[in-house]
Write a protein that holds these residues in place. Sequence first.
Motif, PDB file in Angstrom:
ATOM      1  N   GLN A  38      41.092  34.557  51.602  1.00  0.00           N
ATOM      2  CA  GLN A  38      40.369  35.850  51.025  1.00  0.00           C
ATOM      3  C   GLN A  38      39.137  35.601  50.506  1.00  0.00           C
ATOM      4  OE1 GLN A  38      43.877  37.697  49.254  1.00  0.00           O
ATOM      5  NE2 GLN A  38      43.624  39.283  50.406  1.00  0.00           N
ATOM      6  N   LEU A  39      39.174  34.540  49.542  1.00  0.00           N
ATOM      7  CA  LEU A  39      38.128  34.227  48.728  1.00  0.00           C
ATOM      8  C   LEU A  39      36.951  33.822  49.748  1.00  0.00           C
ATOM      9  CD1 LEU A  39      39.986  32.758  45.671  1.00  0.00           C
ATOM     10  CD2 LEU A  39      38.402  34.633  45.761  1.00  0.00           C
ATOM     11  N   ALA A  40      37.350  32.785  50.781  1.00  0.00           N
ATOM     12  CA  ALA A  40      36.173  32.522  51.361  1.00  0.00           C
ATOM     13  C   ALA A  40      35.757  33.336  52.512  1.00  0.00           C
ATOM     14  CB  ALA A  40      37.038  31.482  52.546  1.00  0.00           C
ATOM     15  N   ALA A  41      36.615  34.369  52.978  1.00  0.00           N
ATOM     16  CA  ALA A  41      36.006  35.654  53.525  1.00  0.00           C
ATOM     17  C   ALA A  41      35.102  36.285  52.729  1.00  0.00           C
ATOM     18  CB  ALA A  41      37.170  36.405  53.981  1.00  0.00           C
ATOM     19  N   LEU A  42      35.556  36.673  51.377  1.00  0.00           N
ATOM     20  CA  LEU A  42      34.529  37.301  50.673  1.00  0.00           C
ATOM     21  C   LEU A  42      33.306  36.878  50.242  1.00  0.00           C
ATOM     22  CD1 LEU A  42      34.185  39.952  48.688  1.00  0.00           C
ATOM     23  CD2 LEU A  42      35.369  38.485  46.837  1.00  0.00           C
TER      24      LEU A  42
END
Length: 104
Positions: A38-42
């Motif tokens: 999720q952090l990478a996608a954000l």
Amino acid sequence: MFALGQGRVYTSWDDFKSPRARKLMKRYIDGKKHLDNQLAALEKMRRQYRDGDTSLKTSILNMEVEIDNERAALKKAANDVIAEDGMRDDSGRKLKTEINNQSY
């Protein structure tokens, strides 16, 4: 590696004293992987937004809320592991805990 406090650090699945604690730890690891994704996608969405794709505004805000929720769930999962396995002696027996003069 997972620190349980009181100087105890687990480095192997065999370090866990109960099968339930191992299962809880697997859930924690799965949750951590999900949070990292999720952090990478954000981060990717933020770069795109910075580069001019303002249509991502709502998606970014929603992802930030999801990440906050995932962090809270991950913290609870870690506490669950500690509560399950951290309260056992070396033979795997559950230790008696006293909180506010009440036994649990």
